[in-house]
Design a protein around this motif. Sequence first.
Motif, PDB file in Angstrom:
ATOM      1  N   UNK A 134      11.608   5.964   3.216  1.00 20.69           N
ATOM      2  CA  UNK A 134      13.076   6.263   3.245  1.00 20.69           C
ATOM      3  C   UNK A 134      13.562   5.467   1.969  1.00 20.69           C
ATOM      4  N   UNK A 135      12.876   4.196   1.600  1.00 16.86           N
ATOM      5  CA  UNK A 135      14.007   3.385   0.488  1.00 16.86           C
ATOM      6  C   UNK A 135      13.341   3.793  -0.857  1.00 16.86           C
ATOM      7  N   UNK A 136      12.026   4.311  -1.125  1.00 15.65           N
ATOM      8  CA  UNK A 136      11.533   4.342  -2.317  1.00 15.65           C
ATOM      9  C   UNK A 136      10.935   5.752  -2.600  1.00 15.65           C
ATOM     10  N   UNK A 137      10.809   6.669  -1.622  1.00 11.28           N
ATOM     11  CA  UNK A 137      10.201   7.794  -1.979  1.00 11.28           C
ATOM     12  C   UNK A 137      11.405   8.861  -2.535  1.00 11.28           C
ATOM     13  N   UNK A 138      12.509   8.580  -2.332  1.00 12.17           N
ATOM     14  CA  UNK A 138      13.633   9.444  -2.943  1.00 12.17           C
ATOM     15  C   UNK A 138      13.764  10.694  -1.782  1.00 12.17           C
ATOM     16  N   UNK A 139      14.265  11.645  -2.642  1.00  8.02           N
ATOM     17  CA  UNK A 139      14.366  12.827  -1.660  1.00  8.02           C
ATOM     18  C   UNK A 139      12.976  13.764  -1.586  1.00  8.02           C
ATOM     19  N   UNK A 140      11.872  13.367  -2.419  1.00  7.52           N
ATOM     20  CA  UNK A 140      10.645  13.922  -2.232  1.00  7.52           C
ATOM     21  C   UNK A 140       9.939  13.669  -0.816  1.00  7.52           C
ATOM     22  N   UNK A 141       9.343  14.629  -0.153  1.00  8.90           N
ATOM     23  CA  UNK A 141       8.239  14.515   0.692  1.00  8.90           C
ATOM     24  C   UNK A 141       7.123  13.788   0.381  1.00  8.90           C
ATOM     25  N   UNK A 142       6.780  12.728   1.156  1.00  8.32           N
ATOM     26  CA  UNK A 142       5.454  11.841   0.843  1.00  8.32           C
ATOM     27  C   UNK A 142       4.191  12.957   0.516  1.00  8.32           C
ATOM     28  N   UNK A 143       3.678  12.703  -0.510  1.00  7.41           N
ATOM     29  CA  UNK A 143       2.462  13.591  -0.888  1.00  7.41           C
ATOM     30  C   UNK A 143       1.356  13.494  -0.122  1.00  7.41           C
ATOM     31  N   UNK A 150       0.956  -0.961   0.044  1.00  5.87           N
ATOM     32  CA  UNK A 150       0.029  -0.049   0.006  1.00  5.87           C
ATOM     33  C   UNK A 150       0.878   1.285  -0.103  1.00  5.87           C
ATOM     34  N   UNK A 151       1.886   1.176   0.653  1.00  9.19           N
ATOM     35  CA  UNK A 151       2.986   2.375   0.721  1.00  9.19           C
ATOM     36  C   UNK A 151       3.319   2.578  -0.756  1.00  9.19           C
ATOM     37  N   UNK A 152       3.770   1.641  -1.257  1.00  7.66           N
ATOM     38  CA  UNK A 152       4.391   1.845  -2.635  1.00  7.66           C
ATOM     39  C   UNK A 152       3.025   2.615  -3.836  1.00  7.66           C
ATOM     40  N   UNK A 153       2.030   1.821  -3.402  1.00  2.80           N
ATOM     41  CA  UNK A 153       0.967   2.231  -4.285  1.00  2.80           C
ATOM     42  C   UNK A 153       0.518   3.739  -3.999  1.00  2.80           C
ATOM     43  N   UNK A 154       0.695   4.244  -2.975  1.00  5.04           N
ATOM     44  CA  UNK A 154       0.537   5.603  -2.428  1.00  5.04           C
ATOM     45  C   UNK A 154       1.533   6.564  -3.122  1.00  5.04           C
ATOM     46  N   UNK A 155       2.992   5.878  -3.297  1.00  2.25           N
ATOM     47  CA  UNK A 155       4.064   6.619  -3.938  1.00  2.25           C
ATOM     48  C   UNK A 155       3.802   6.537  -5.560  1.00  2.25           C
ATOM     49  N   UNK A 181       0.254   9.191   6.802  1.00  2.00           N
ATOM     50  CA  UNK A 181      -1.215   9.317   6.266  1.00  2.00           C
ATOM     51  C   UNK A 181      -0.915  10.072   4.925  1.00  2.00           C
ATOM     52  N   UNK A 182      -1.926   9.688   3.866  1.00  2.00           N
ATOM     53  CA  UNK A 182      -1.601  10.193   2.551  1.00  2.00           C
ATOM     54  C   UNK A 182      -2.722  10.815   2.245  1.00  2.00           C
ATOM     55  N   UNK A 183      -4.122  10.500   2.750  1.00  2.00           N
ATOM     56  CA  UNK A 183      -5.471  11.036   2.166  1.00  2.00           C
ATOM     57  C   UNK A 183      -6.037  11.923   3.689  1.00  2.00           C
ATOM     58  N   UNK A 184      -6.678  12.864   3.292  1.00  2.00           N
ATOM     59  CA  UNK A 184      -7.214  13.563   4.439  1.00  2.00           C
ATOM     60  C   UNK A 184      -8.690  14.367   3.763  1.00  2.00           C
ATOM     61  N   UNK A 185      -9.721  14.201   4.641  1.00  2.00           N
ATOM     62  CA  UNK A 185     -11.120  14.699   4.090  1.00  2.00           C
ATOM     63  C   UNK A 185     -11.449  15.735   5.114  1.00  2.00           C
ATOM     64  N   UNK A 186     -11.497  16.893   4.768  1.00  2.00           N
ATOM     65  CA  UNK A 186     -11.939  17.930   5.517  1.00  2.00           C
ATOM     66  C   UNK A 186     -13.276  18.433   5.181  1.00  2.00           C
ATOM     67  N   UNK A 187     -14.315  18.052   6.079  1.00  2.00           N
ATOM     68  CA  UNK A 187     -15.632  18.653   5.930  1.00  2.00           C
ATOM     69  C   UNK A 187     -15.773  19.845   6.658  1.00  2.00           C
ATOM     70  N   UNK A 188     -16.506  20.717   5.616  1.00  2.00           N
ATOM     71  CA  UNK A 188     -16.843  22.095   5.912  1.00  2.00           C
ATOM     72  C   UNK A 188     -18.456  22.076   5.938  1.00  2.00           C
ATOM     73  N   UNK A 189     -19.102  22.505   7.093  1.00  2.00           N
ATOM     74  CA  UNK A 189     -20.428  22.418   7.135  1.00  2.00           C
ATOM     75  C   UNK A 189     -21.286  23.744   7.525  1.00  2.00           C
TER      76      UNK A 189
END
Length: 313
Positions: free
Chosen positions: A181-190, A48-53, A269-277
């Motif tokens: 650390x092994x597969x994301x390279x120097x980029x910060x996880x999105x 799942x981590x690689x899928x997110x990358x 954590x790769x995904x966040x849902x912000x609900x504005x009501x």
Amino acid sequence: MTERNRQEHGAGDVSTGTTEAGQAAEAAIPELVIISGMSGAGRSTAAKCLEDLGWFVVDNLPPALIPTMVELGARSQGNVARIAVVVDVRGRRFFDNLRESLADLDTKQVTRRIVFLESSDEALVRRFESVRRPHPLQGDGRIVDGIAAERDLLRELRGDADLVIDTSSLNVHELRAKMDAQFAGDEEPELRATVMSFGYKYGLPVDADLVVDCRFLPNPHWVPELRPFTGLNEEVSGYVFDQPGAKEFLNQYTELLQLIAAGYRREGKRYVTIAVGCTGGKHRSVAMSEKLAARLGSEGIETVVVHRDMGRE
């Protein structure tokens, strides 16, 4: 040159061009990672981590089909540049084909790595007992019997692994951090955000990670000339953000979300849902969601906006 010769010559050019295009496509051989290891050691989390990358992940692919998968990826004209394949004892009847497949990949000069997830017997027993599931190889025996059989089956593959990760004392977030650390390279996880407007009278979104309430602002519903419109309308949006506290709220909540986003990244954590009501999900929440999404986008967070209840009466 006759017309027929010109046609034949042109056809030859097309054929050559097609051949060159095919060779170019075949030359774009995807990078390959094979994920294997002990059942219960975290293979699914690693995948799942690689899928997110951005990797194309295939779970439980028979080893004999790995070269075929790489070949299909090479034909994708760069659309599938990185492939991760999970190989485990669920496909043990195919396992003898793995070494042959790896040798085939080596002849094709495929860049490939083997990631092996390891864990202690004690940790694996504890994990299987916590989910009340049998080990895939225990049969009529105990969990420890299945673990011993699996270790014996995977011993040679573990010796060939390019990366061995012992997850005995790791939680999910720590394992994801090691994979990053092994597969994301120097980029910060999105981090990807969904900003969703909603109406409280229709209920809270069940998938919301964060919920913010805009009902402290005056409701444009009670302004006759604004009532027919939504928060996407410039006049409605202007009305909302002309109210005391609206801009201050947007500024300070954006700063808070930046702090939260940094923590989410650290925790994997790769995904966040912000609900504005607001009351009906038509005016205030829509206007605030649009502005908030624009702010997050300007901070480098990939953001989409969803207006759940805007079209309801």
